[in-house]
Design an enzyme around this catalytic site. Structure first.
Site, PDB file in Angstrom:
ATOM      1  N   GLY A   8       0.835  -1.204   0.000  1.00 23.07           N
ATOM      2  CA  GLY A   8       0.000   0.000   0.000  1.00 23.07           C
ATOM      3  C   GLY A   8       0.863   1.245   0.000  1.00 23.07           C
ATOM      4  O   GLY A   8       0.605   2.204   0.734  1.00 23.07           O
ATOM      5  N   ARG A  11       0.178   5.902  -1.756  1.00 22.28           N
ATOM      6  CA  ARG A  11      -0.381   7.176  -1.286  1.00 22.28           C
ATOM      7  C   ARG A  11      -0.260   7.303   0.228  1.00 22.28           C
ATOM      8  O   ARG A  11       0.048   6.351   0.924  1.00 22.28           O
ATOM      9  CB  ARG A  11      -1.873   7.262  -1.645  1.00 22.28           C
ATOM     10  CG  ARG A  11      -2.141   7.362  -3.125  1.00 22.28           C
ATOM     11  CD  ARG A  11      -3.635   7.434  -3.412  1.00 22.28           C
ATOM     12  NE  ARG A  11      -4.344   6.266  -2.897  1.00 22.28           N
ATOM     13  CZ  ARG A  11      -5.658   6.223  -2.683  1.00 22.28           C
ATOM     14  NH1 ARG A  11      -6.395   7.271  -2.921  1.00 22.28           N
ATOM     15  NH2 ARG A  11      -6.229   5.125  -2.234  1.00 22.28           N
ATOM     16  N   VAL A  61      -2.587  -7.767  -1.759  1.00 24.38           N
ATOM     17  CA  VAL A  61      -2.043  -8.487  -0.594  1.00 24.38           C
ATOM     18  C   VAL A  61      -2.977  -9.571  -0.079  1.00 24.38           C
ATOM     19  O   VAL A  61      -2.531 -10.526   0.554  1.00 24.38           O
ATOM     20  CB  VAL A  61      -1.676  -7.532   0.569  1.00 24.38           C
ATOM     21  CG1 VAL A  61      -0.576  -6.565   0.168  1.00 24.38           C
ATOM     22  CG2 VAL A  61      -2.895  -6.785   1.109  1.00 24.38           C
ATOM     23  N   ASN A  89       1.645  -2.143   5.318  1.00 18.36           N
ATOM     24  CA  ASN A  89       0.879  -0.914   5.464  1.00 18.36           C
ATOM     25  C   ASN A  89      -0.490  -0.984   4.771  1.00 18.36           C
ATOM     26  O   ASN A  89      -1.382  -0.217   5.109  1.00 18.36           O
ATOM     27  CB  ASN A  89       1.699   0.258   4.889  1.00 18.36           C
ATOM     28  CG  ASN A  89       0.901   1.532   4.792  1.00 18.36           C
ATOM     29  OD1 ASN A  89       0.503   2.109   5.803  1.00 18.36           O
ATOM     30  ND2 ASN A  89       0.620   1.968   3.567  1.00 18.36           N
ATOM     31  N   SER A 141      -3.534   0.570  14.009  1.00 18.54           N
ATOM     32  CA  SER A 141      -4.370   1.756  14.195  1.00 18.54           C
ATOM     33  C   SER A 141      -4.770   1.867  15.658  1.00 18.54           C
ATOM     34  O   SER A 141      -4.842   0.861  16.364  1.00 18.54           O
ATOM     35  CB  SER A 141      -5.638   1.633  13.340  1.00 18.54           C
ATOM     36  OG  SER A 141      -6.584   2.608  13.715  1.00 18.54           O
ATOM     37  N   TYR A 154     -12.690  -3.201  11.093  1.00 22.90           N
ATOM     38  CA  TYR A 154     -11.339  -2.613  11.041  1.00 22.90           C
ATOM     39  C   TYR A 154     -10.613  -2.812  12.377  1.00 22.90           C
ATOM     40  O   TYR A 154      -9.442  -3.180  12.415  1.00 22.90           O
ATOM     41  CB  TYR A 154     -11.478  -1.130  10.710  1.00 22.90           C
ATOM     42  CG  TYR A 154     -10.193  -0.420  10.369  1.00 22.90           C
ATOM     43  CD1 TYR A 154      -9.539  -0.649   9.161  1.00 22.90           C
ATOM     44  CD2 TYR A 154      -9.640   0.525  11.242  1.00 22.90           C
ATOM     45  CE1 TYR A 154      -8.371   0.020   8.830  1.00 22.90           C
ATOM     46  CE2 TYR A 154      -8.477   1.199  10.920  1.00 22.90           C
ATOM     47  CZ  TYR A 154      -7.846   0.953   9.715  1.00 22.90           C
ATOM     48  OH  TYR A 154      -6.683   1.624   9.405  1.00 22.90           O
ATOM     49  N   ALA A 157      -9.585  -6.460  12.632  1.00 22.25           N
ATOM     50  CA  ALA A 157      -8.466  -6.783  11.737  1.00 22.25           C
ATOM     51  C   ALA A 157      -7.150  -6.269  12.311  1.00 22.25           C
ATOM     52  O   ALA A 157      -6.148  -6.989  12.352  1.00 22.25           O
ATOM     53  CB  ALA A 157      -8.717  -6.177  10.354  1.00 22.25           C
ATOM     54  N   LYS A 158      -7.160  -5.028  12.765  1.00 19.19           N
ATOM     55  CA  LYS A 158      -5.926  -4.426  13.291  1.00 19.19           C
ATOM     56  C   LYS A 158      -5.526  -5.054  14.626  1.00 19.19           C
ATOM     57  O   LYS A 158      -4.344  -5.238  14.905  1.00 19.19           O
ATOM     58  CB  LYS A 158      -6.088  -2.907  13.421  1.00 19.19           C
ATOM     59  CG  LYS A 158      -6.263  -2.193  12.081  1.00 19.19           C
ATOM     60  CD  LYS A 158      -5.088  -2.413  11.136  1.00 19.19           C
ATOM     61  CE  LYS A 158      -5.141  -1.521   9.914  1.00 19.19           C
ATOM     62  NZ  LYS A 158      -4.025  -1.758   8.987  1.00 19.19           N
ATOM     63  N   ILE A 187      -4.468  10.911  11.200  1.00 13.27           N
ATOM     64  CA  ILE A 187      -3.373  11.407  10.363  1.00 13.27           C
ATOM     65  C   ILE A 187      -3.977  12.023   9.105  1.00 13.27           C
ATOM     66  O   ILE A 187      -4.925  11.468   8.535  1.00 13.27           O
ATOM     67  CB  ILE A 187      -2.405  10.259   9.968  1.00 13.27           C
ATOM     68  CG1 ILE A 187      -1.958   9.455  11.208  1.00 13.27           C
ATOM     69  CG2 ILE A 187      -1.207  10.792   9.185  1.00 13.27           C
ATOM     70  CD1 ILE A 187      -1.117  10.186  12.215  1.00 13.27           C
TER      71      ILE A 187
END
Length: 243
Positions: A8, A11, A61, A89, A141, A154, A157-158, A187
């Site tokens: 990733g 960007r 991925v 990432n 995260s 999310y 997963a993290k 961020i």
């Protein structure tokens, strides 16, 4: 040729990481992307503008076969390349309340973050152990550390990657391979562009969103030889929002 792979990497935080690893540490940077070739080439251009070197590498991925094929082919074409640093990432968010969450939104987020970590890291781990050197850095995260409403998929997963980080670190430490995670808060990136920054800033003790470069600076340190005695750690970088 010493290389660093950033998944990733086209960007946002990924781009900033590619630049730091190429310029600060002198790595040949493999910029992974899934769909946005223009952005990946732009990242490569920025790296080269600053005097660094790299290449773009397309694969998803979450697709084990695609990962193995793309990486095997590239390494086959560059037999002198040694990948010392892997930064996992790549991630995707599909937010929504759990009670209305579709199975595919649950699965897709887990496939990219958690299975993506497995596919990419598993490809390189034996090589790192044989070389007796490696740096694996997982971008997680604040959601994976504390949980965030509207992000059950999310967060799960993290959090899974956080558990994997702590366990794998113990398995490979004897061979001078470190495994750490970095957990950013808010961020400034494309991913947070839709958020109400003025409102959210009130929750952050530092009174601002972080910059992608600040996350990349931390990752650059963890990817360096200076960080050899740090492993199994989850380092929060969030302006004090959760500490």
């Amino acid at each position: 040729m010493k290389c660093a792979l950033v998944t990733g990497g086209s960007r946002g935080i990924g781009r900033a990481i590619c630049q730091k690893l190429a310029i600060d540490l002198g790595y040949f940077v493999l910029i992974n992307y899934q769909g946005n070739e223009t952005a990946a080439l732009e990242t490569l251009h920025l790296v080269e503008q600053e005097g660094g070197n790299g290449a773009v590498l397309k694969f998803d991925v979450s697709d084990e076969e695609a990962v193995n094929t793309a990486l095997s082919n590239w390494i086959g074409e560059h037999p002198d390349a040694v990948v010392e640093v892997v930064v996992n990432n790549a991630g995707v968010a599909k937010d929504g309340l759990f009670m209305w969450m579709k199975k595919e939104d649950w699965q897709n987020v887990l496939d990219v973050s958690l299975n993506g970590f497995f596919h990419v890291t598993n490809f390189f781990i034996q090589k790192m152990l044989r070389n007796r050197y490696g740096r694996i850095i997982n971008v997680v995260s604040v959601s994976g550390v504390k949980g965030t409403a509207g992000q059950v998929n999310y967060s799960a997963a993290k959090a899974g990657v956080i558990g994997a980080t702590k366990a794998l670190a113990q398995e490979v430490a004897k061979r001078n391979v470190t495994v750490n995670a970095v957990a950013p808060g808010f961020i400034q990136t494309d991913m947070t562009a839709e958020m109400d920054e003025q409102e959210l800033v009130k929750l952050i003790p530092a009174n601002r969103f972080g910059k992608a470069e600040e996350v990349a600076d931390l990752i650059s340190f963890l990817a360096s030889k200076k960080s050899g005695y740090i492993t199994g750690e989850i380092i929060n970088i969030n302006g004090g929002i959760y500490s």
